[in-house]
Motif scaffolding. Structure first.
Motif, mmCIF file in Angstrom:
data_model
loop_
_atom_site.group_PDB
_atom_site.id
_atom_site.type_symbol
_atom_site.label_atom_id
_atom_site.label_comp_id
_atom_site.label_asym_id
_atom_site.label_seq_id
_atom_site.Cartn_x
_atom_site.Cartn_y
_atom_site.Cartn_z
ATOM 1 N N GLY A 1 0.810 -1.226 0.000
ATOM 2 C CA GLY A 1 0.000 0.000 0.000
ATOM 3 C C GLY A 1 0.832 1.259 0.000
ATOM 4 N N PRO A 2 1.588 1.498 -1.041
ATOM 5 C CA PRO A 2 2.456 2.677 -1.033
ATOM 6 C C PRO A 2 1.686 3.973 -1.281
ATOM 7 C CG PRO A 2 2.586 1.619 -3.161
ATOM 8 C CD PRO A 2 1.663 0.772 -2.315
ATOM 9 N N SER A 3 2.219 5.056 -0.760
ATOM 10 C CA SER A 3 1.667 6.375 -1.061
ATOM 11 C C SER A 3 2.541 6.983 -2.152
ATOM 12 C CB SER A 3 1.702 7.249 0.190
ATOM 13 O OG SER A 3 0.983 6.605 1.213
ATOM 14 N N PRO A 4 1.931 7.583 -3.145
ATOM 15 C CA PRO A 4 2.745 8.107 -4.264
ATOM 16 C C PRO A 4 3.410 9.430 -3.915
ATOM 17 C CG PRO A 4 0.406 8.416 -4.701
ATOM 18 C CD PRO A 4 0.493 7.755 -3.370
ATOM 19 N N ILE B 1 -2.934 1.672 -4.167
ATOM 20 C CA ILE B 1 -2.292 2.984 -4.082
ATOM 21 C C ILE B 1 -2.978 3.799 -2.976
ATOM 22 C CG2 ILE B 1 -1.785 5.127 -5.326
ATOM 23 C CD1 ILE B 1 -0.267 2.764 -6.496
ATOM 24 N N GLU B 2 -2.209 4.185 -1.973
ATOM 25 C CA GLU B 2 -2.779 4.894 -0.828
ATOM 26 C C GLU B 2 -2.529 6.391 -0.985
ATOM 27 O OE1 GLU B 2 -2.107 2.761 2.850
ATOM 28 O OE2 GLU B 2 -3.278 1.162 1.907
ATOM 29 N N ASP B 3 -3.398 7.018 -1.756
ATOM 30 C CA ASP B 3 -3.190 8.434 -2.088
ATOM 31 C C ASP B 3 -4.213 9.329 -1.398
ATOM 32 O OD1 ASP B 3 -5.355 7.485 -3.457
ATOM 33 O OD2 ASP B 3 -4.923 8.541 -5.313
ATOM 34 N N THR C 1 -8.893 8.991 6.644
ATOM 35 C CA THR C 1 -7.542 8.903 7.191
ATOM 36 C C THR C 1 -7.006 7.506 6.862
ATOM 37 O OG1 THR C 1 -8.502 8.118 9.241
ATOM 38 C CG2 THR C 1 -7.946 10.467 9.125
ATOM 39 N N TYR C 2 -5.716 7.334 7.037
ATOM 40 C CA TYR C 2 -5.107 6.021 6.797
ATOM 41 C C TYR C 2 -5.854 4.936 7.571
ATOM 42 C CZ TYR C 2 -2.129 2.022 7.586
ATOM 43 O OH TYR C 2 -1.679 0.732 7.691
ATOM 44 N N HIS C 3 -6.183 5.260 8.840
ATOM 45 C CA HIS C 3 -6.762 4.244 9.731
ATOM 46 C C HIS C 3 -8.073 3.677 9.181
ATOM 47 C CE1 HIS C 3 -3.741 5.778 12.379
ATOM 48 N NE2 HIS C 3 -4.271 6.982 12.318
ATOM 49 N N ILE D 1 1.071 -6.854 6.210
ATOM 50 C CA ILE D 1 2.510 -6.760 6.489
ATOM 51 C C ILE D 1 2.875 -5.298 6.271
ATOM 52 C CG2 ILE D 1 4.808 -7.596 5.835
ATOM 53 C CD1 ILE D 1 3.389 -10.050 4.545
ATOM 54 N N ARG D 2 3.329 -4.644 7.312
ATOM 55 C CA ARG D 2 3.607 -3.206 7.184
ATOM 56 C C ARG D 2 4.687 -2.815 8.182
ATOM 57 N NH1 ARG D 2 -2.007 -0.907 10.018
ATOM 58 N NH2 ARG D 2 -1.539 -1.775 12.072
ATOM 59 N N GLY D 3 5.210 -1.609 8.009
ATOM 60 C CA GLY D 3 6.303 -1.135 8.853
ATOM 61 C C GLY D 3 5.883 -1.009 10.305
ATOM 62 N N ASP D 4 6.839 -1.193 11.218
ATOM 63 C CA ASP D 4 6.430 -1.210 12.630
ATOM 64 C C ASP D 4 6.186 0.176 13.215
ATOM 65 O OD1 ASP D 4 9.023 -0.450 13.056
ATOM 66 O OD2 ASP D 4 9.599 -2.231 14.198
ATOM 67 N N GLU D 5 6.241 1.211 12.370
ATOM 68 C CA GLU D 5 5.804 2.525 12.864
ATOM 69 C C GLU D 5 4.286 2.499 13.117
ATOM 70 O OE1 GLU D 5 6.974 1.937 9.844
ATOM 71 O OE2 GLU D 5 5.926 3.021 8.270
ATOM 72 N N TRP D 6 3.621 1.452 12.632
ATOM 73 C CA TRP D 6 2.168 1.348 12.831
ATOM 74 C C TRP D 6 1.789 0.537 14.069
ATOM 75 C CZ3 TRP D 6 -0.223 4.893 10.364
ATOM 76 C CH2 TRP D 6 0.218 5.299 9.102
ATOM 77 N N VAL D 7 2.787 0.014 14.768
ATOM 78 C CA VAL D 7 2.462 -0.827 15.938
ATOM 79 C C VAL D 7 1.624 -0.045 16.947
ATOM 80 C CG1 VAL D 7 3.453 -1.927 17.992
ATOM 81 C CG2 VAL D 7 4.376 -2.445 15.749
#
Ligand code: GLU
Length: 546
Positions: free
Chosen positions: A39-42, A72-74, A228-230, A246-252
């Motif tokens: 889910g990348p943001s452009p 695409i998370e825009d 919002t993203y959430h 599966i995503r970066g742990d900044e979202w923990v």
């Protein structure tokens, strides 16, 4: 009354969640098939950390017979850049991380661009409002700033909750009046959480994670009606039937909110796998790989310096699972697809991105490649990045393939090339005119060599010798020239000899290649042949001023 508020706020939303639930039925997959998404943001180029994430998504979906899709998370239009979406597709294409479903190839669970899903988000939010689980909040930025300042002084939790959530129970009339007055608003979750209670989840990578329940009235829809993203995460991953986020742990730290959102929306929660950040050693310190500071953070870097994408993928596999590297080294003929990756072999702390290690992996990769393939791919690389050398390669095809083929067979093939651009440096002595240009400038010793001995050696050199015959001949020659035929003998009687057979070989090597280290000398001499040896002898004579 909630119904009335919901209709008033979203007069154009005529669908209900049920409509979408039916439209996106459960996927027809086996029980253990994983559905993953990237889910990348452009917002710029794809960072190596994100590429690593997409690589994990891809691997886990593929090996379980599942689906990997690109979303695409825009939703943050302010941060989106022009051509950002194309950039994402190009970077994924370059790494052959091909989504099964995406805005490009379509799929049954689209649209795959969040900005095209606004109506879906609003439908679910309208329903939350109707059920008394969300509300419009008219707090201005100034008011929110004041609340934050107060909370900072009181050292209490930041955010809109409890008595700070002043708009939670506004009546229909109050809401209508504010809107008629042109007041702007966001939609907030009416958080039902109790922070004295604990939520627990098992993260696929980090294991058990505990948090107090979420009790903040987080924003779901922004002033412009976009999510919002959430909110988008909960709705999209539900409707697209993601099984593993599966995503970066900044979202923990957002887990409590996400758990709650899935609950209030009545969705089954996917599994979470939070990946450790990609880090780098910098002057002894470990820090995150930075878009700004580190060229290797940019996915296009690898193509530019000439590290084959497949070698980078092998490296990603080594940082994905700690047991992959050993497996790869011990399994000559296997590829990434033959290895079974698991979450429990993923790093929990930081994942060190080490360019030296990548180079080593790449060297192993090249060492297993056929000389012809290395040649063709290097030509391809040079046509893009080093046009003049591409011509040199094309004019000397057989010669270059012969050089690239030295010491390829056998259990320990040569590992001298890590990137296509290394071919030029490693084998610059192969082509006469480049050898002339480089001359003996790569020699680091100022040693003297016996040029007349080298001339005599060329006289007795026989291109038809087998390797054993060649070496025996060199030994015999060494004895005749006053050198010991082996090192041990020389060490026992250093005064008796000028040196040993190794010194003779070194002189031949230096004369021929301009270097004191090279691939197998026997092979080099055979490829070049006697005439070229004579020519190089003359160059060497000039260099030594003899
Ligand atoms: N768009 C989010 C990001 O770029 C994706 C996080 C996720 O994979 O859920 O961080």
């Amino acid at each position: 009354m909630n119904e009335k508020i919901a209709d008033f706020l979203f007069p154009n939303i005529d669908k209900t969640p049920d409509y979408y639930e039916k439209m996106y039925p459960k996927r027809n997959l086996s029980d253990d098939a994983m559905v993953t998404r990237f889910g990348p943001s452009p917002t710029g180029f794809v960072h190596m950390g994100s590429l690593f994430g997409s690589f994990c998504d891809y691997i886990f979906a593929k090996q379980s017979g599942g689906v990997f899709y690109l979303r695409i998370e825009d939703t943050d239009q302010k941060r989106s850049i022009e051509n950002g979406i194309d950039g994402i597709f190009n970077d994924l294409d370059a790494f052959e991380i091909v989504p099964d479903e995406s805005a490009r190839v379509g799929g049954d669970y689209g649209p795959y661009i969040q900005s095209e899903r606004t109506e879906i988000y609003q439908t679910y939010v309208k329903d939350l409002i109707r059920r008394g689980l969300a509300y419009p909040c008219f707090l201005t930025e100034e008011e929110i700033k004041e609340i934050k300042e107060e909370q900072e002084i009181l050292k209490t939790k930041l955010g809109i909750y409890g008595h700070y959530a002043t708009d939670r129970d506004l009546s229909f009339d109050e809401i209508k009046e504010k809107i008629d007055n042109g007041e702007e608003y966001v939609i907030r979750l009416k958080s039902p959480g109790n922070p004295d209670k604990t939520i627990k989840i098992i993260d696929c990578i980090k294991g058990k994670i505990k948090f107090p329940e979420h009790n903040i009235d987080t924003i779901l829809l922004k002033k412009d009606g976009t999510p919002t993203y959430h909110l988008a995460h909960a709705i999209d991953d539900h409707l697209m039937h993601t099984t593993h986020v599966i995503r970066g742990d900044e979202w923990v730290s957002s887990i409590p909110l996400h758990v709650q959102l899935f609950e209030v929306l009545g969705f089954e929660r996917p599994e979470y796998a939070h990946t450790a950040p990609i880090t780098k050693k910098d002057n002894g310190n470990i820090r995150k790989l930075s878009k700004r500071k580190d060229p290797e953070a940019k996915v296009s870097y690898y193509e530019e310096v000439g590290i084959p994408i497949d070698a980078v993928k092998l490296y990603l596999a080594t940082i994905l699972n700690s047991n992959f590297e050993e497996w790869y080294l011990n399994n000559q003929d296997k590829s990434i697809d033959d290895f079974t990756f698991t979450f429990d072999k993923m790093s929990v702390g930081g994942t060190l991105f080490d360019l030296d290690k990548l180079n080593n992996i790449s060297k192993t990769y090249f060492s297993r490649k056929k000389a012809e393939d290395i040649y063709e791919e290097t030509v391809g690389y040079c046509e893009k990045f080093d046009k003049s050398y591409a011509e040199v390669l094309k004019d000397n095809k057989d010669l270059m393939i012969a050089f690239l083929n030295i010491e390829k067979d056998g259990p320990r093939p040569r590992k001298d090339i890590a990137k296509y651009s290394d071919v030029k440096n490693e084998f610059s002595y192969a082509v006469d005119f480049m050898f002339e240009e480089e001359n003996y400038s790569k020699l680091d010793s100022s040693k003297d060599y016996d040029i007349d001995m080298l001339e005599r050696y060329i006289d007795i050199y026989n291109i038809n010798d087998s390797k054993d015959e060649w070496f025996n001949r060199v030994k015999e020659f060494s004895i005749n020239e006053g050198y010991s035929p082996n090192v041990k003998e020389y060490k026992n009687n250093p005064d008796k000899y000028k040196g040993h057979v190794g010194d003779v070989c070194e002189a031949i090597r230096v004369m021929t290649t301009g270097r004191d280290k090279s691939p197998d000398l026997y092979e080099i001499l055979r490829i070049l042949g006697k005439d070229k040896l004579r020519y190089r002898l003359e160059l060497f004579r000039k260099y030594l001023n003899k």
